[in-house]
Structure formats: C-alpha cells, structure tokens
Design a protein around this motif. Structure first.
Motif, PDB file in Angstrom:
ATOM      1  N   ASP A 172       0.858  -1.180   0.000  1.00 27.89           N
ATOM      2  CA  ASP A 172       0.000   0.000   0.000  1.00 27.89           C
ATOM      3  C   ASP A 172       0.894   1.229   0.000  1.00 27.89           C
ATOM      4  O   ASP A 172       2.124   1.126  -0.120  1.00 27.89           O
ATOM      5  CB  ASP A 172      -0.952   0.000   1.201  1.00 27.89           C
ATOM      6  N   ARG A 173       0.275   2.403   0.126  1.00 27.30           N
ATOM      7  CA  ARG A 173       1.065   3.630   0.094  1.00 27.30           C
ATOM      8  C   ARG A 173       2.080   3.667   1.234  1.00 27.30           C
ATOM      9  O   ARG A 173       3.229   4.109   1.047  1.00 27.30           O
ATOM     10  CB  ARG A 173       0.142   4.858   0.178  1.00 27.30           C
ATOM     11  N   ALA A 174       1.667   3.231   2.438  1.00 22.27           N
ATOM     12  CA  ALA A 174       2.595   3.218   3.567  1.00 22.27           C
ATOM     13  C   ALA A 174       3.787   2.316   3.274  1.00 22.27           C
ATOM     14  O   ALA A 174       4.931   2.646   3.621  1.00 22.27           O
ATOM     15  CB  ALA A 174       1.880   2.773   4.836  1.00 22.27           C
ATOM     16  N   GLY A 175       3.537   1.183   2.648  1.00 21.00           N
ATOM     17  CA  GLY A 175       4.631   0.290   2.295  1.00 21.00           C
ATOM     18  C   GLY A 175       5.622   0.953   1.353  1.00 21.00           C
ATOM     19  O   GLY A 175       6.843   0.788   1.492  1.00 21.00           O
ATOM     20  N   ALA A 176       5.123   1.708   0.379  1.00 21.26           N
ATOM     21  CA  ALA A 176       6.015   2.438  -0.532  1.00 21.26           C
ATOM     22  C   ALA A 176       6.834   3.473   0.234  1.00 21.26           C
ATOM     23  O   ALA A 176       8.036   3.656  -0.010  1.00 21.26           O
ATOM     24  CB  ALA A 176       5.196   3.103  -1.635  1.00 21.26           C
ATOM     25  N   PHE A 177       6.180   4.171   1.170  1.00 20.77           N
ATOM     26  CA  PHE A 177       6.881   5.174   1.966  1.00 20.77           C
ATOM     27  C   PHE A 177       7.990   4.524   2.783  1.00 20.77           C
ATOM     28  O   PHE A 177       9.117   5.037   2.850  1.00 20.77           O
ATOM     29  CB  PHE A 177       5.889   5.884   2.879  1.00 20.77           C
ATOM     30  N   TYR A 178       7.708   3.380   3.402  1.00 22.91           N
ATOM     31  CA  TYR A 178       8.721   2.711   4.211  1.00 22.91           C
ATOM     32  C   TYR A 178       9.836   2.126   3.341  1.00 22.91           C
ATOM     33  O   TYR A 178      10.996   2.074   3.774  1.00 22.91           O
ATOM     34  CB  TYR A 178       8.081   1.637   5.072  1.00 22.91           C
ATOM     35  N   ALA A 179       9.512   1.699   2.135  1.00 22.82           N
ATOM     36  CA  ALA A 179      10.559   1.275   1.213  1.00 22.82           C
ATOM     37  C   ALA A 179      11.494   2.441   0.917  1.00 22.82           C
ATOM     38  O   ALA A 179      12.725   2.277   0.867  1.00 22.82           O
ATOM     39  CB  ALA A 179       9.940   0.741  -0.075  1.00 22.82           C
ATOM     40  N   GLY A 180      10.906   3.621   0.728  1.00 23.16           N
ATOM     41  CA  GLY A 180      11.729   4.804   0.508  1.00 23.16           C
ATOM     42  C   GLY A 180      12.610   5.121   1.706  1.00 23.16           C
ATOM     43  O   GLY A 180      13.778   5.508   1.556  1.00 23.16           O
ATOM     44  N   GLN A 181      12.076   4.949   2.911  1.00 27.84           N
ATOM     45  CA  GLN A 181      12.889   5.182   4.108  1.00 27.84           C
ATOM     46  C   GLN A 181      14.036   4.180   4.204  1.00 27.84           C
ATOM     47  O   GLN A 181      15.166   4.531   4.594  1.00 27.84           O
ATOM     48  CB  GLN A 181      12.014   5.101   5.362  1.00 27.84           C
ATOM     49  N   SER A 182      13.769   2.923   3.860  1.00 29.14           N
ATOM     50  CA  SER A 182      14.840   1.923   3.882  1.00 29.14           C
ATOM     51  C   SER A 182      15.894   2.235   2.818  1.00 29.14           C
ATOM     52  O   SER A 182      17.098   2.096   3.068  1.00 29.14           O
ATOM     53  CB  SER A 182      14.261   0.527   3.660  1.00 29.14           C
ATOM     54  N   LEU A 183      15.441   2.656   1.633  1.00 28.62           N
ATOM     55  CA  LEU A 183      16.385   3.043   0.587  1.00 28.62           C
ATOM     56  C   LEU A 183      17.246   4.211   1.066  1.00 28.62           C
ATOM     57  O   LEU A 183      18.454   4.256   0.813  1.00 28.62           O
ATOM     58  CB  LEU A 183      15.623   3.412  -0.686  1.00 28.62           C
ATOM     59  N   HIS A 184      16.618   5.150   1.783  1.00 33.34           N
ATOM     60  CA  HIS A 184      17.384   6.286   2.312  1.00 33.34           C
ATOM     61  C   HIS A 184      18.468   5.807   3.268  1.00 33.34           C
ATOM     62  O   HIS A 184      19.589   6.341   3.267  1.00 33.34           O
ATOM     63  CB  HIS A 184      16.436   7.250   3.024  1.00 33.34           C
ATOM     64  N   GLN A 185      18.164   4.804   4.088  1.00 38.54           N
ATOM     65  CA  GLN A 185      19.157   4.312   5.039  1.00 38.54           C
ATOM     66  C   GLN A 185      20.290   3.560   4.348  1.00 38.54           C
ATOM     67  O   GLN A 185      21.339   3.300   4.968  1.00 38.54           O
ATOM     68  CB  GLN A 185      18.500   3.440   6.101  1.00 38.54           C
ATOM     69  N   LEU A 186      20.119   3.193   3.089  1.00 39.11           N
ATOM     70  CA  LEU A 186      21.213   2.582   2.333  1.00 39.11           C
ATOM     71  C   LEU A 186      22.195   3.627   1.809  1.00 39.11           C
ATOM     72  O   LEU A 186      23.277   3.280   1.338  1.00 39.11           O
ATOM     73  CB  LEU A 186      20.659   1.768   1.163  1.00 39.11           C
ATOM     74  N   LEU A 187      21.804   4.895   1.887  1.00 40.33           N
ATOM     75  CA  LEU A 187      22.675   5.992   1.460  1.00 40.33           C
ATOM     76  C   LEU A 187      23.534   6.448   2.638  1.00 40.33           C
ATOM     77  O   LEU A 187      23.236   6.148   3.791  1.00 40.33           O
ATOM     78  CB  LEU A 187      21.833   7.154   0.940  1.00 40.33           C
ATOM     79  N   PRO A 188      24.571   7.201   2.405  1.00 48.34           N
ATOM     80  CA  PRO A 188      25.416   7.696   3.504  1.00 48.34           C
ATOM     81  C   PRO A 188      24.646   8.630   4.434  1.00 48.34           C
ATOM     82  O   PRO A 188      23.624   9.211   4.056  1.00 48.34           O
ATOM     83  CB  PRO A 188      26.535   8.450   2.773  1.00 48.34           C
ATOM     84  N   ASP A 189      25.165   8.788   5.638  1.00 49.27           N
ATOM     85  CA  ASP A 189      24.544   9.692   6.602  1.00 49.27           C
ATOM     86  C   ASP A 189      24.357  11.090   6.026  1.00 49.27           C
ATOM     87  O   ASP A 189      23.374  11.777   6.329  1.00 49.27           O
ATOM     88  CB  ASP A 189      25.397   9.787   7.872  1.00 49.27           C
ATOM     89  N   GLU A 190      25.284  11.505   5.189  1.00 50.94           N
ATOM     90  CA  GLU A 190      25.233  12.858   4.640  1.00 50.94           C
ATOM     91  C   GLU A 190      24.012  13.084   3.756  1.00 50.94           C
ATOM     92  O   GLU A 190      23.664  14.234   3.474  1.00 50.94           O
ATOM     93  CB  GLU A 190      26.513  13.165   3.855  1.00 50.94           C
TER      94      GLU A 190
END
Length: 532
Positions: A78-96
């Motif tokens: 659902d939409r929340a799942g897409a949002f959380y996927a985006g958050q997980s993708l963000h955590q794969l990027l550097p802290d910066e």
C-alpha cells in the motif's frame, strides 16, 4: 538499518542514485517515495531509476525492495509500504544524504529487502498539555517518527495544567484554559516552589488539520486525547458549570492529581460531543480518539445529590459503575462517527467498556493481560520501560527527570506480547507506545534528549518484534543519521556538558519504587470502590 528488516540480502553490483532521478509507478506511491527521499528531488515519469508497483498481496505497510545495477525496484502492499521502502532506501545511502547541503549522487550497493511490521501500532505519545510545543516541533516529531517507521502520534491535548486546542463552539476553552500564571519547579516530595513565568499556547483547528495531513502523508496517524472525566481543571477553569460541583477552579500550576472532575450529567456529554466533533472535523478521518479515564478522584460524584439521583435513574449502584457508564457513553458517541475509543487501564478496571475500546495499560502488563483476556485490543504502555520522561541512568549528570532509570537496553529488551501469555491474549496486542509526559520536558531540546535514541529501540521492537543481537552496534552507527538530522539526542555514554543539569534532588525515585507504589494504588482501587 533501524528498525531491522525481516530479510536483507546483499547482492552483487550497485546503482548510482542522483538528484532529479525519475521514479515511475502509481501516483500515490511515487509521492510517498519522494517524501521519504526529499534530498534527491525525485521526478515522476514513465520509467526511470526507481520503478514502483502496487502488490496488495504483500499486506499493509509491507514492501519488497531490490537494488541492482539497472536501478531500484519496489513492490509495496500500500502507500505506507512504498513510503517505508523509501525510508529503507534512504538508510542505504550515507549519513550525509540526510543533509540538504550534501552532494546529489550516491552509490547504492546491491541489496534485496523483504519487509513488513510485526505490530500495527508503533506509537509515540507527546504530552503538550503540561508544556506546550508549537506546531513546528510536532511536524519535526512526525518527520523523525516517519524516518523510523513509527506510525501513531498520540497527542495529550488536555490536562489539569492546560487545554491545547481551539474551540469555536466553546471559545473560553482556549482563551482561559490554555495558559497558567506559573509552573511548579519542585519534585513531589519537596516544598512547593514555582518559576512565576506564565506558560501557555494552543493549536488552532487549522493547525490541527495541518498536523494531521502532514502526518498522514508520512504514514503517521494522529491520535488525539481529551482526558476525562478527571484531569479536568483546565476545562473547568473555562466552564465550571460542567463540573461536579459547579464551583470555579483554576488551571493547575503544579503536578499531581486534582479532585476537580467533570459532571457525568447529559449537559456535559453534550458539551464534550460538540468539542469532539470539532476535533474530528479538523483531523479528518480519524480511526482512534483517546478518552483518558485515568487517575479519577470520584469523591465529588459520590457527594453530589444530583449525580447520585442520575445514577439511580440509570440503575447504577456505585461511582465506579458511573465512571464506566460515562466513558462507554462517550465511546458510543465516537463509534457513531466511525472512531474507536482508546482509554488508559483504569477505565478497563472500572468495567463495562465497549468491546472495541482499545486499552493502554500504563500501570503494567498484568492489567494489560486482563484486558486482552477480556477481548480488548491492547497497546503496551507500561511505565517500565515505556515512560521516556524517566532518566536514562541513575546518575547525577542526567537532567532532572520524574524518576530513574529507563535505559536504551531496557527498551530493547521489552516484549509487548510475552510468550507466557495465551495465544488468544497475544493476538490482542496491537503494539506498543512510549510516553513523553512533559512535567520535566519544558522544551524541544529536552524532548529530543528524552526521546532519542530510546525511540530507536522502540521502533526496532515495534517493527521487528524484538531487538536483533546486533542492535546496539547498529544503533551506534545510526547516530550519524540523527546527527545529520540535527537531533539533540542523549549520547550512549552520557550527556554532553551542556545537556547536564544540577544533580538530582532527593525527590527523584527509582522506577522499581514507582512500580511498587502503582501496584499498591491498583490494589486499593480494585478492592475499595465507594458506593453512593
């Protein structure tokens, strides 16, 4: 990653994500991922770096994320799942990548994640009644919750020390009930001292609508609380005619429990119904509304001839039964509007709740188990370890707190649905929630310190069900993200020099002593209930 996903597998290859990359898929899912990765300024398109698909079979809030040399693929329940996927993708990027001034291109290592939450309710409670936090601070709280996949913001909007919402129907609520002339600075066991500084504030209905919309876009549901029939001094300072005695009272300037209590008579129910409708209208579709029901001193009801006569008319034989009837009547009002009532555990002990009423057992999980066994859904909120207004260490260096100590490790070890419970009881545990009562949280900097990083452990338990064996190692690495986000969290090795306060005074008590006191109060309340 925090919270840890159900499954994370490393893959060969990588992909470079750059600012302005194209994301494709259903519009609502695209917007969700863009909100989760604002620094990338993703652009919608027909095909691109991130491909989104809706897959309802995955279930609510669930997602699958794959990063390979050809780009990123996300399937969301659902939409929340897409949002959380985006958050997980963000955590794969550097802290910066959490800084707006950072570069605009990052290499993402190949990975496959399959993920869904263990608990549907992953909450954070913020008490804005004792100390008011402006709208901007609540929007920031929502952002930090969303980054950790927390999804319920419980706002304690009314208490003895302040009313925090505009009412157009009853304007004295915000005109008179939203401020006090001074605030107590002593602990419970000390002589009374005050700061003599006025304190106040409230949210307009437009503010509340904005907060709710902002939260919904980030998969967070706002749960409003108007605590009744006790904790009502601020209400009665504005409209004493709705009190059990009708006598004027003042907005409290100190902590503790007041004997001031709302009347259970029809006029009060009508008053509260109007106010609830105003809040529901501002919040929009609201699945939950918290009625409080805790720490109620019923003496004024027992002493009132009018209230006694009304109880007789209803066929009730005690003030405890009237307390239960009053909360059920309000829960019926909410149910007529499509909203479930939520209460603290005293309301369950009083009895006769609607079966769909959700119970928060703050006095401990034994009463939560009783509520679950009786068929009520439960959100675990026990003082230990879910009260984040308690200090994180029994140290003289810690800022003043209401008690000590609830550590990150304590939170990480918490099990909201113990295996010792029957399966049917565990199924009624919707999740868990941490409480930030604000008697000792006067500002946003202190709120940061109290909430983080303990809320990281809260998020881990709520999403994964239990903290992983490497949680503390991942947490240490995660603090770099909090630094980039500007969170003034408590360092794992203790407060920084400017975060320290003067040593605890004698009034601060350990959690164990508090729990013994609460257990005694619970025993007394269950065994001795006055009748009319």
């Amino acid at each position: 990653m925090i919270p840890r996903p159900n499954l994370l597998s490393r893959l060969s290859g990588s992909y470079e994500l750059t600012a302005g990359a194209v994301v494709s898929g259903p519009d609502d899912l695209v917007e969700a991922v863009r909100l989760a990765l604002p620094v990338l300024d993703l652009r919608p398109g027909d095909s691109g770096a991130i491909e989104l698909r809706l897959d309802p079979a995955l279930g609510p809030e669930a997602y699958k994320l794959t990063v390979g040399s050809r780009g990123v693929e996300i399937r969301a329940g659902d939409r929340a799942g897409a949002f959380y996927a985006g958050q997980s993708l963000h955590q794969l990027l550097p802290d910066e990548s959490y800084r707006w001034s950072a570069g605009a291109a990052w290499q993402v290592a190949g990975v496959r994640i399959e993920d869904s939450p263990r608990y549907a309710w992953r909450g954070l409670h913020v008490d804005v009644a004792r100390h008011f936090f402006p709208k901007r601070e609540l929007l920031r709280v929502v952002d930090l919750m969303a980054a950790h996949k927390l999804n319920r913001l419980h706002l304690h909007l009314a208490d003895d020390q302040g009313w925090r919402v505009e009412s157009r129907a009853f304007p004295r609520l915000h005109e008179a009930g939203s401020h006090r002339p001074r605030t107590a600075t002593h602990f419970f066991r000390e002589p009374e001292t005050f700061d003599d500084v006025p304190h106040g504030g409230y949210y307009t209905l437009a503010d509340l609508a904005e907060i709710a919309a902002y939260a919904r876009a980030r998969a967070v549901t706002v749960v409003p609380e108007i605590d009744v029939p006790g904790h009502a001094s601020a209400i009665l300072a504005a409209y004493p005619e709705f009190g059990a005695t009708g006598e004027p009272v003042q907005v409290l300037d100190k902590w503790g429990i007041s004997p001031a209590i709302l009347s259970p008579l029809p006029a009060t129910v009508g008053f509260l119904t109007t106010v609830f409708d105003e809040l529901l209208g501002a919040l929009g579709a609201t699945p939950y509304f918290h009625l409080g029901g805790d720490e109620v001193v019923l003496d004024q009801w027992a002493a009132s001839d009018d209230i006694s006569a009304y109880a007789d008319e209803l066929g009730l034989g005690s003030v405890a039964e009237l307390h239960a009837w009053f909360l059920r009547r309000l829960a019926d009002v909410l149910a007529e509007r499509g909203t479930r009532a939520v209460v603290w555990d005293e309301a369950f002990v009083a009895g006769d709740l609607r079966k769909d009423t959700l119970v928060m057992p703050w006095r401990g999980m034994p009463v939560g188990r009783r509520a679950a066994a009786a068929g009520h859904d439960v959100v675990a909120t026990p003082i230990f370890p879910m009260y984040f207004d308690y200090a994180e260490a029994a140290s003289a260096e810690e800022p003043m707190a209401i008690g000590e100590a609830v550590t990150v490790a304590d939170v990480a070890a918490f099990d909201p649905a113990p295996s010792s419970w029957e399966l049917a009881e565990r199924k009624h545990v919707l999740g868990l929630q941490a409480q930030l009562w604000s008697e000792r949280i006067p500002d946003a900097r202190t709120l940061d310190y109290r909430a983080w990083p303990r809320s990281c452990a809260l998020a881990e338990i709520g999403w994964a069900g239990a903290a992983g064996p490497d949680f503390m190692e991942r947490l240490a690495a995660h603090l770099g993200r909090l630094d980039a986000l500007g969170v003034e969290y408590r360092p794992l090795d203790g407060p920084k020099p400017w975060q320290r306060r003067r040593p605890h005074r004698p009034g601060v008590v350990p959690v164990a002593e508090v729990m013994r006191h609460v257990e005694q109060l619970t025993h007394d309340a269950d065994s001795t209930r006055p009748s009319f």
